[in-house]
Motif scaffolding. Structure first.
Motif, mmCIF file in Angstrom:
data_model
loop_
_atom_site.group_PDB
_atom_site.id
_atom_site.type_symbol
_atom_site.label_atom_id
_atom_site.label_comp_id
_atom_site.label_asym_id
_atom_site.label_seq_id
_atom_site.Cartn_x
_atom_site.Cartn_y
_atom_site.Cartn_z
ATOM 1 N N VAL A 34 0.841 -1.193 0.000
ATOM 2 C CA VAL A 34 0.000 0.000 0.000
ATOM 3 C C VAL A 34 0.880 1.248 0.000
ATOM 4 C CG1 VAL A 34 -1.822 1.232 1.234
ATOM 5 C CG2 VAL A 34 -1.747 -1.269 1.301
ATOM 6 N N SER A 35 0.568 2.158 -0.891
ATOM 7 C CA SER A 35 1.369 3.383 -0.994
ATOM 8 C C SER A 35 1.106 4.301 0.201
ATOM 9 C CB SER A 35 1.026 4.133 -2.280
ATOM 10 O OG SER A 35 -0.287 4.663 -2.196
ATOM 11 N N ALA A 36 2.054 5.167 0.460
ATOM 12 C CA ALA A 36 1.904 6.154 1.537
ATOM 13 C C ALA A 36 0.710 7.068 1.249
ATOM 14 C CB ALA A 36 3.181 6.969 1.684
ATOM 15 N N GLU A 37 0.478 7.360 -0.015
ATOM 16 C CA GLU A 37 -0.651 8.207 -0.395
ATOM 17 C C GLU A 37 -1.977 7.534 -0.048
ATOM 18 O OE1 GLU A 37 -2.685 10.187 -4.358
ATOM 19 O OE2 GLU A 37 -0.586 9.576 -4.442
ATOM 20 N N ARG A 38 -2.090 6.226 -0.316
ATOM 21 C CA ARG A 38 -3.324 5.492 0.002
ATOM 22 C C ARG A 38 -3.564 5.441 1.506
ATOM 23 N NH1 ARG A 38 -7.752 4.494 0.954
ATOM 24 N NH2 ARG A 38 -8.738 2.468 0.855
ATOM 25 N N TRP A 39 -2.510 5.188 2.289
ATOM 26 C CA TRP A 39 -2.652 5.192 3.753
ATOM 27 C C TRP A 39 -3.066 6.567 4.247
ATOM 28 C CZ3 TRP A 39 -3.732 1.597 6.940
ATOM 29 C CH2 TRP A 39 -3.253 0.306 6.755
ATOM 30 N N SER A 40 -2.471 7.594 3.684
ATOM 31 C CA SER A 40 -2.808 8.961 4.064
ATOM 32 C C SER A 40 -4.280 9.256 3.774
ATOM 33 C CB SER A 40 -1.915 9.940 3.310
ATOM 34 O OG SER A 40 -2.250 11.254 3.624
ATOM 35 N N GLU A 41 -4.764 8.843 2.623
ATOM 36 C CA GLU A 41 -6.178 9.039 2.283
ATOM 37 C C GLU A 41 -7.080 8.329 3.283
ATOM 38 O OE1 GLU A 41 -6.708 7.599 -1.676
ATOM 39 O OE2 GLU A 41 -5.565 9.234 -2.570
ATOM 40 N N TYR A 42 -6.742 7.095 3.612
ATOM 41 C CA TYR A 42 -7.541 6.310 4.560
ATOM 42 C C TYR A 42 -7.563 6.962 5.945
ATOM 43 C CZ TYR A 42 -8.791 2.694 7.893
ATOM 44 O OH TYR A 42 -9.370 2.013 8.932
ATOM 45 N N LEU A 43 -6.411 7.406 6.411
ATOM 46 C CA LEU A 43 -6.311 7.948 7.761
ATOM 47 C C LEU A 43 -6.859 9.361 7.918
ATOM 48 C CD1 LEU A 43 -2.747 6.689 8.702
ATOM 49 C CD2 LEU A 43 -4.925 5.831 9.583
ATOM 50 N N TYR A 44 -6.660 10.208 6.907
ATOM 51 C CA TYR A 44 -6.922 11.622 7.103
ATOM 52 C C TYR A 44 -8.037 12.236 6.265
ATOM 53 C CZ TYR A 44 -2.476 11.083 9.436
ATOM 54 O OH TYR A 44 -1.472 10.645 10.258
ATOM 55 N N LEU A 45 -8.457 11.579 5.202
ATOM 56 C CA LEU A 45 -9.490 12.169 4.356
ATOM 57 C C LEU A 45 -10.837 11.498 4.613
ATOM 58 C CD1 LEU A 45 -7.595 12.554 0.960
ATOM 59 C CD2 LEU A 45 -7.895 14.229 2.790
ATOM 60 N N GLY A 46 -11.770 12.263 5.118
ATOM 61 C CA GLY A 46 -13.110 11.751 5.374
ATOM 62 C C GLY A 46 -14.103 12.383 4.421
ATOM 63 N N GLY A 47 -15.269 11.788 4.352
ATOM 64 C CA GLY A 47 -16.297 12.293 3.453
ATOM 65 C C GLY A 47 -16.935 13.586 3.940
ATOM 66 N N ASN A 48 -17.064 13.729 5.272
ATOM 67 C CA ASN A 48 -17.678 14.906 5.880
ATOM 68 C C ASN A 48 -18.985 15.300 5.187
ATOM 69 O OD1 ASN A 48 -17.843 16.882 7.803
ATOM 70 N ND2 ASN A 48 -16.617 18.357 6.642
ATOM 71 N N PRO A 49 -19.953 14.354 5.123
ATOM 72 C CA PRO A 49 -21.194 14.636 4.410
ATOM 73 C C PRO A 49 -22.083 15.634 5.140
ATOM 74 C CG PRO A 49 -21.392 12.574 5.574
ATOM 75 C CD PRO A 49 -19.966 13.030 5.737
ATOM 76 N N ARG A 50 -22.883 16.335 4.394
ATOM 77 C CA ARG A 50 -23.869 17.260 4.947
ATOM 78 C C ARG A 50 -25.210 16.538 4.926
ATOM 79 N NH1 ARG A 50 -24.828 22.649 5.845
ATOM 80 N NH2 ARG A 50 -26.898 23.373 5.279
#
Length: 88
Positions: A34-50
């Motif tokens: 798994v790339s560092a970019e993919r781990w970063s997306e999983y850990l830090y990027l959320g959907g934050n839906p309204r």
């Protein structure tokens, strides 16, 4: 203050709960390359839906994790239920 309902303990003050994750978020396979970019997306990027959303929460008093469906705009909790025997 808001009241959240723990499926195990009943209604409690919101300060007893900890947000754990978005429901349905898939963790990358640790055995795969798994790339560092993919781990970063999983850990830090959320959907934050309204609006309506399904999330995983932990009741700190009893230690149980559960799913909560709530509206992020109105803060109304429609349902909370145990995750035992279910995949988030």
């Amino acid at each position: 203050m808001q009241l959240f309902s723990c499926p195990f303990c009943g209604p409690r003050d919101e300060t007893e709960f900890l947000f754990a994750a978005e429901a349905g978020k898939t963790r990358p396979e640790p055995a795969a390359d798994v790339s560092a970019e993919r781990w970063s997306e999983y850990l830090y990027l959320g959907g934050n839906p309204r609006g309506a959303t399904r999330e995983i929460w932990q009741h700190l008093t009893c230690g149980e994790f559960f799913a909560m469906e709530r509206d992020t705009v109105t803060h109304v909790v429609s349902v909370s239920h145990s995750l035992r025997g279910e995949e988030a």
